[in-house]
Design an enzyme around this catalytic site. Sequence first.
Site, PDB file in Angstrom:
ATOM      1  N   CYS A 121      39.027  33.627  50.679  1.00 46.89           N
ATOM      2  CA  CYS A 121      38.278  32.951  49.602  1.00 46.89           C
ATOM      3  C   CYS A 121      38.376  31.428  49.662  1.00 46.89           C
ATOM      4  O   CYS A 121      37.568  30.727  49.059  1.00 46.89           O
ATOM      5  CB  CYS A 121      38.759  33.436  48.242  1.00 46.89           C
ATOM      6  SG  CYS A 121      38.503  35.189  47.989  1.00 46.89           S
ATOM      7  N   HIS A 261      36.927  28.228  42.433  1.00 45.77           N
ATOM      8  CA  HIS A 261      36.677  29.574  42.942  1.00 45.77           C
ATOM      9  C   HIS A 261      36.370  30.493  41.750  1.00 45.77           C
ATOM     10  O   HIS A 261      36.971  30.368  40.692  1.00 45.77           O
ATOM     11  CB  HIS A 261      37.921  30.055  43.692  1.00 45.77           C
ATOM     12  CG  HIS A 261      37.777  31.416  44.261  1.00 45.77           C
ATOM     13  ND1 HIS A 261      36.664  31.806  44.962  1.00 45.77           N
ATOM     14  CD2 HIS A 261      38.603  32.501  44.227  1.00 45.77           C
ATOM     15  CE1 HIS A 261      36.816  33.064  45.338  1.00 45.77           C
ATOM     16  NE2 HIS A 261      37.976  33.511  44.900  1.00 45.77           N
ATOM     17  N   ASN A 291      32.933  37.668  42.172  1.00 48.28           N
ATOM     18  CA  ASN A 291      33.675  36.923  43.175  1.00 48.28           C
ATOM     19  C   ASN A 291      33.023  37.135  44.552  1.00 48.28           C
ATOM     20  O   ASN A 291      33.073  38.234  45.092  1.00 48.28           O
ATOM     21  CB  ASN A 291      35.128  37.417  43.168  1.00 48.28           C
ATOM     22  CG  ASN A 291      36.006  36.684  44.169  1.00 48.28           C
ATOM     23  OD1 ASN A 291      35.524  35.938  45.020  1.00 48.28           O
ATOM     24  ND2 ASN A 291      37.305  36.909  44.080  1.00 48.28           N
TER      25      ASN A 291
HETATM   26  O1  UT7 Z   1      39.437  35.890  45.215  1.00 46.80           O
HETATM   27  C1  UT7 Z   1      40.802  36.051  45.445  1.00 46.80           C
HETATM   28  C2  UT7 Z   1      41.549  35.800  44.230  1.00 46.80           C
HETATM   29  N1  UT7 Z   1      41.420  36.918  43.306  1.00 46.80           N
HETATM   30  C3  UT7 Z   1      41.850  36.757  42.097  1.00 46.80           C
HETATM   31  O2  UT7 Z   1      42.269  35.674  41.761  1.00 46.80           O
HETATM   32  C4  UT7 Z   1      41.888  37.942  41.164  1.00 46.80           C
HETATM   33  C5  UT7 Z   1      43.178  37.885  40.369  1.00 46.80           C
HETATM   34  N2  UT7 Z   1      43.409  38.981  39.464  1.00 46.80           N
HETATM   35  C6  UT7 Z   1      42.660  39.261  38.392  1.00 46.80           C
HETATM   36  O3  UT7 Z   1      41.630  38.668  38.190  1.00 46.80           O
HETATM   37  C7  UT7 Z   1      43.173  40.286  37.392  1.00 46.80           C
HETATM   38  O4  UT7 Z   1      44.525  40.547  37.644  1.00 46.80           O
HETATM   39  C8  UT7 Z   1      42.376  41.614  37.427  1.00 46.80           C
HETATM   40  C9  UT7 Z   1      40.983  41.394  36.838  1.00 46.80           C
HETATM   41  C10 UT7 Z   1      42.273  42.132  38.843  1.00 46.80           C
HETATM   42  C11 UT7 Z   1      43.095  42.652  36.565  1.00 46.80           C
HETATM   43  O5  UT7 Z   1      43.272  42.179  35.246  1.00 46.80           O
HETATM   44  P1  UT7 Z   1      44.673  42.357  34.505  1.00 46.80           P
HETATM   45  O6  UT7 Z   1      44.491  41.833  33.150  1.00 46.80           O
HETATM   46  O7  UT7 Z   1      45.704  41.711  35.376  1.00 46.80           O
HETATM   47  O8  UT7 Z   1      44.795  43.907  34.435  1.00 46.80           O
HETATM   48  P2  UT7 Z   1      45.933  44.833  35.046  1.00 46.80           P
HETATM   49  O9  UT7 Z   1      45.799  44.907  36.512  1.00 46.80           O
HETATM   50  O10 UT7 Z   1      47.258  44.457  34.476  1.00 46.80           O
HETATM   51  O11 UT7 Z   1      45.520  46.207  34.412  1.00 46.80           O
HETATM   52  C12 UT7 Z   1      45.611  46.428  33.014  1.00 46.80           C
HETATM   53  C13 UT7 Z   1      45.099  47.828  32.727  1.00 46.80           C
HETATM   54  C14 UT7 Z   1      45.727  48.881  33.623  1.00 46.80           C
HETATM   55  O12 UT7 Z   1      45.903  50.045  32.860  1.00 46.80           O
HETATM   56  P3  UT7 Z   1      47.337  50.449  32.274  1.00 46.80           P
HETATM   57  O13 UT7 Z   1      48.219  50.552  33.491  1.00 46.80           O
HETATM   58  O14 UT7 Z   1      47.718  49.334  31.372  1.00 46.80           O
HETATM   59  O15 UT7 Z   1      47.076  51.741  31.600  1.00 46.80           O
HETATM   60  C15 UT7 Z   1      44.664  49.120  34.653  1.00 46.80           C
HETATM   61  O16 UT7 Z   1      44.725  50.413  35.199  1.00 46.80           O
HETATM   62  O17 UT7 Z   1      43.687  47.865  32.970  1.00 46.80           O
HETATM   63  C16 UT7 Z   1      43.412  48.943  33.853  1.00 46.80           C
HETATM   64  N3  UT7 Z   1      42.242  48.592  34.666  1.00 46.80           N
HETATM   65  C17 UT7 Z   1      40.982  48.858  34.281  1.00 46.80           C
HETATM   66  N4  UT7 Z   1      40.486  49.442  33.175  1.00 46.80           N
HETATM   67  C18 UT7 Z   1      39.163  49.547  33.083  1.00 46.80           C
HETATM   68  C19 UT7 Z   1      42.222  47.971  35.858  1.00 46.80           C
HETATM   69  N5  UT7 Z   1      40.952  47.816  36.273  1.00 46.80           N
HETATM   70  C20 UT7 Z   1      40.169  48.353  35.306  1.00 46.80           C
HETATM   71  C21 UT7 Z   1      38.791  48.519  35.159  1.00 46.80           C
HETATM   72  N6  UT7 Z   1      38.318  49.107  34.049  1.00 46.80           N
HETATM   73  N7  UT7 Z   1      37.918  48.078  36.089  1.00 46.80           N
END
Ligand code: UT7
Length: 334
Positions: A121, A261, A291
Amino acid sequence: MTPKVSSSKIHSRIVGTGAYLPERIMTNADLEKIVETTDAWITERTGIRERRIAADDEFTSDMGAKAAQQALTMAGVTADEVDLIIVSTFTPDTIFPSTACRIQHAIGAKKAGAFDLQAACSGFLYSLVVADQFLISGLYRNILVIGSEKISSVLNWNDRNTCVLFGDGAGAVLLQATEQGRGLIVSDLRSDGGETEMLTIPASGCRMPVTQQILDQKSNCLFMAGKEVFKKAVTAMGGSMGHCLKSSGIDSQEIKWVVPHQANLRIIDALVQRLDLPREQVYVNLDRFGNMSAACIPVALHELNVSGKLERGDLILMTAFGGGLTWASAILEW
Ligand code: UT7
């Protein structure tokens, strides 16, 4: 290493921009039918509402060539006058030959050298800095810098943690040597290869060649430890932008546009807070495109350019973060 502040008399200047976004729009509602997710979750946690998905017969080089052609037309530069083509992508048409060579042929840049640059990226900013060096040294006059990605082709469409985040598209700039203005004033390129597993396509390189088992496990698809990447991204981009401002002596209030980004609106908001950036001058298009990795920044630059929001002399602060890990920031005078 501290950021590099240019002291050259010759500068590079963006004289043309281009973008190509595939026709097909995939909304969050469409994704609700594919994986267990909701429009509300995606919008609240990322800011993304829709993304573009390339057609089956539309590849990274096709999109990159269209963006590049637009940049050339805008610049009034012919393909014959292009000295070098640098393509940043982690979704090349083939591992080799490079996507840059395919674009060279597609646009008819008969006198140009061409290569791909891999920094995930952060690739567009890495490429911009490399191109700038060729121009300020006086070796070349016109360089196409392209970011193009067909990320839909490497997504695991069963993994809601990743498949909702990305989109396909391409952006390009024509960078030209000039004695006017200040060009790329400062840049900061960084990496941390100790964290390769955090954001990667584990298989399909020599480390893990593709087998039926690999395909069944989807190890040939993008994997991301989202939470860890999120934290690293904020710290790394925040620090890097801060270094660029400090070492160039530019105050954040002098910046006309911040082009970050486009991974997650919450990351962008955290950066705005951390560096006390003027929020209304931070460009965001992730709601429409998600993204697009290396294509994010050149597409944003093109949108700003064609909507008349840029004037010569404006200072633009750019920053990116991605697999590698890699991150980069730069300030250029438009
Ligand atoms: O381009 C390279 C750089 N990339 C980035 O910078 C991306 C960086 N990361 C992020 O943007 C975020 O961490 C994400 C958007 C990927 C995830 O957001 P988060 O707030 O960190 O969520 P999480 O991974 O902690 O997940 C929270 C909950 C989980 O459920 P439990 O374990 O709390 O029951 C996930 O399973 O949200 C769940 N979850 C979803 N729920 C509905 C994860 N993805 C989804 C989804 N829909 N698509």
